[in-house]
Write a protein that holds these residues in place. Structure first.
Motif, PDB file in Angstrom:
ATOM      1  N   SER A  70      -5.510   4.366   3.155  1.00  0.00           N
ATOM      2  CA  SER A  70      -4.577   3.966   1.999  1.00  0.00           C
ATOM      3  C   SER A  70      -4.059   2.795   2.159  1.00  0.00           C
ATOM      4  CB  SER A  70      -3.579   4.992   1.575  1.00  0.00           C
ATOM      5  OG  SER A  70      -4.213   6.360   1.376  1.00  0.00           O
ATOM      6  N   ILE A  72      -1.038  -0.208   0.246  1.00  0.00           N
ATOM      7  CA  ILE A  72      -0.077  -0.729  -0.767  1.00  0.00           C
ATOM      8  C   ILE A  72      -0.001  -2.371  -0.588  1.00  0.00           C
ATOM      9  CG2 ILE A  72       2.077  -0.443  -1.714  1.00  0.00           C
ATOM     10  CD1 ILE A  72       2.353   2.208  -0.583  1.00  0.00           C
ATOM     11  N   LEU A  74       1.863  -5.624  -0.750  1.00  0.00           N
ATOM     12  CA  LEU A  74       3.120  -6.100  -0.892  1.00  0.00           C
ATOM     13  C   LEU A  74       3.516  -7.443  -1.318  1.00  0.00           C
ATOM     14  CD1 LEU A  74       4.060  -4.312   2.803  1.00  0.00           C
ATOM     15  CD2 LEU A  74       4.283  -3.410   0.556  1.00  0.00           C
ATOM     16  N   ALA A 173      -0.578  -5.869   3.126  1.00  0.00           N
ATOM     17  CA  ALA A 173      -0.315  -4.667   2.618  1.00  0.00           C
ATOM     18  C   ALA A 173      -0.016  -3.680   3.955  1.00  0.00           C
ATOM     19  CB  ALA A 173      -1.733  -4.037   2.125  1.00  0.00           C
ATOM     20  N   SER A 175      -0.701  -0.144   5.034  1.00  0.00           N
ATOM     21  CA  SER A 175      -1.968   0.819   5.300  1.00  0.00           C
ATOM     22  C   SER A 175      -1.704   1.936   6.239  1.00  0.00           C
ATOM     23  CB  SER A 175      -3.110   0.114   5.640  1.00  0.00           C
ATOM     24  OG  SER A 175      -4.500   0.739   5.591  1.00  0.00           O
ATOM     25  N   GLU A 178      -5.255   8.103   5.149  1.00  0.00           N
ATOM     26  CA  GLU A 178      -4.915   8.719   3.961  1.00  0.00           C
ATOM     27  C   GLU A 178      -4.997  10.126   4.135  1.00  0.00           C
ATOM     28  OE1 GLU A 178      -9.639   9.221   2.158  1.00  0.00           O
ATOM     29  OE2 GLU A 178      -8.291   7.702   1.052  1.00  0.00           O
ATOM     30  N   THR A 181      -0.703  11.440   5.493  1.00  0.00           N
ATOM     31  CA  THR A 181       0.242  10.911   5.008  1.00  0.00           C
ATOM     32  C   THR A 181       1.549  11.696   5.460  1.00  0.00           C
ATOM     33  OG1 THR A 181      -1.110  10.117   3.239  1.00  0.00           O
ATOM     34  CG2 THR A 181       1.277  10.122   2.531  1.00  0.00           C
ATOM     35  N   ILE A 189       7.223   4.306   3.555  1.00  0.00           N
ATOM     36  CA  ILE A 189       6.889   3.658   2.327  1.00  0.00           C
ATOM     37  C   ILE A 189       7.990   3.423   1.633  1.00  0.00           C
ATOM     38  CG2 ILE A 189       5.557   4.089   0.332  1.00  0.00           C
ATOM     39  CD1 ILE A 189       3.573   5.652   2.019  1.00  0.00           C
ATOM     40  N   ARG A 193       9.578  -0.139  -0.040  1.00  0.00           N
ATOM     41  CA  ARG A 193       9.469  -0.255  -1.356  1.00  0.00           C
ATOM     42  C   ARG A 193      10.957  -0.352  -1.751  1.00  0.00           C
ATOM     43  NH1 ARG A 193       4.775   3.326  -4.285  1.00  0.00           N
ATOM     44  NH2 ARG A 193       3.014   1.736  -4.077  1.00  0.00           N
TER      45      ARG A 193
END
Length: 255
Positions: A70, A72, A74, A173, A175, A178, A181, A189, A193
């Motif tokens: 996975s 995200i 940034l 990103a 990572s 997956e 998690t 995370i 964020r």
């Protein structure tokens, strides 16, 4: 803690150019009992390290092989050309890819930019790393186009850099595998964020403690009857059936 228990920890991989200092500081403030270990990896090996369990999560440069991972995105970095300070391009604010056509532009093996058509003339050999390419720029062999963070990481006093607005850009990103998690990954995370310490997004909120029930006061119910021999609190004159105290009249005159 028994001998079979493993103390909690979190391993964070990061590629060259990424500075995780801010996020590590917030982690240490929020989870002081869970040590965070930094794992430096090259951009090319980052995804393999995550798949092999060498880190719980990591900062990578996109694109990567997303199989079982996975990610995200940034932020996106500015792309710059690294040049000697006495180069003619040092006199301008920015440089286009077309303006590099007459220069040798080095292409290191760990290049993170995806080019359709690389600018400039190729060198005879490709440097093994971006750091090696920077040394060649200082030696006057050629120029180098890289994300700005790498230009800063390998900065030399005799070199400078200028933005190349029409060059490909590098995206950074977060990572992780997956299928892994974990709560610790969710914690990180949230930090990346910008979630507050009280945010429960992505984590199951703790159940609220049970509150004792309060007895509700009677509303509109019948009033309790007073016990025998006790006054109702009303005066002697109140009520319709009670004896009325007589009024004392004026004394009659005798004839």
């Amino acid at each position: 803690m028994t001998g079979s228990e493993v103390p909690p920890s979190f391993r964070l991989a990061y590629v060259p150019g990424v500075t995780p200092t801010k996020w590590v500081r917030i982690w240490n403030e929020r989870l002081p009992d869970v040590p965070l270990t930094l794992v430096a990896v090259s951009a090319a090996e980052a995804s393999d390290v995550l798949r092999a369990g060498g880190a719980d999560a990591g900062f990578v440069r996109l694109p990567i092989d997303r199989t079982d991972l996975s990610a995200i995105p940034l932020y996106t970095e500015t792309t710059v050309v690294v040049i000697p300070k006495d180069h003619v391009m040092a006199a301008v604010a920015e440089v286009t890819a077309e303006e590099l056509a007459d220069d040798i532009v080095l292409h290191p093996l760990d290049d993170t930019l995806e080019w359709e058509n690389r600018p400039g003339r190729p060198a005879f050999e490709r440097p093994a790393t971006t750091e090696d390419a920077v040394e060649l720029v200082a030696a006057g062999v050629g120029l180098l186009v890289v994300p700005q963070s790498l230009a800063r990481l390998y900065h030399r006093k005799d070199l400078t850099y200028r933005p190349v607005p029409d060059a490909p850009e590098s995206r950074v990103a977060l990572s992780w595998p997956e299928d892994e998690t974990t709560d610790r990954v969710e914690d990180f995370i949230g930090i990346v964020r910008g979630r507050t310490v009280n945010s429960t997004r992505g984590r199951a909120p703790a159940p609220a403690p049970a509150q004792p029930k309060r007895k509700r006061p009677d509303k509109g119910g019948a009033q309790r009857k007073p016990a025998a021999g006790k006054s109702t609190g009303k005066g002697a004159r109140s009520g319709s059936g009670g004896a009325q105290g007589g009024k004392r009249g004026k004394p009659r005159r005798r004839p």
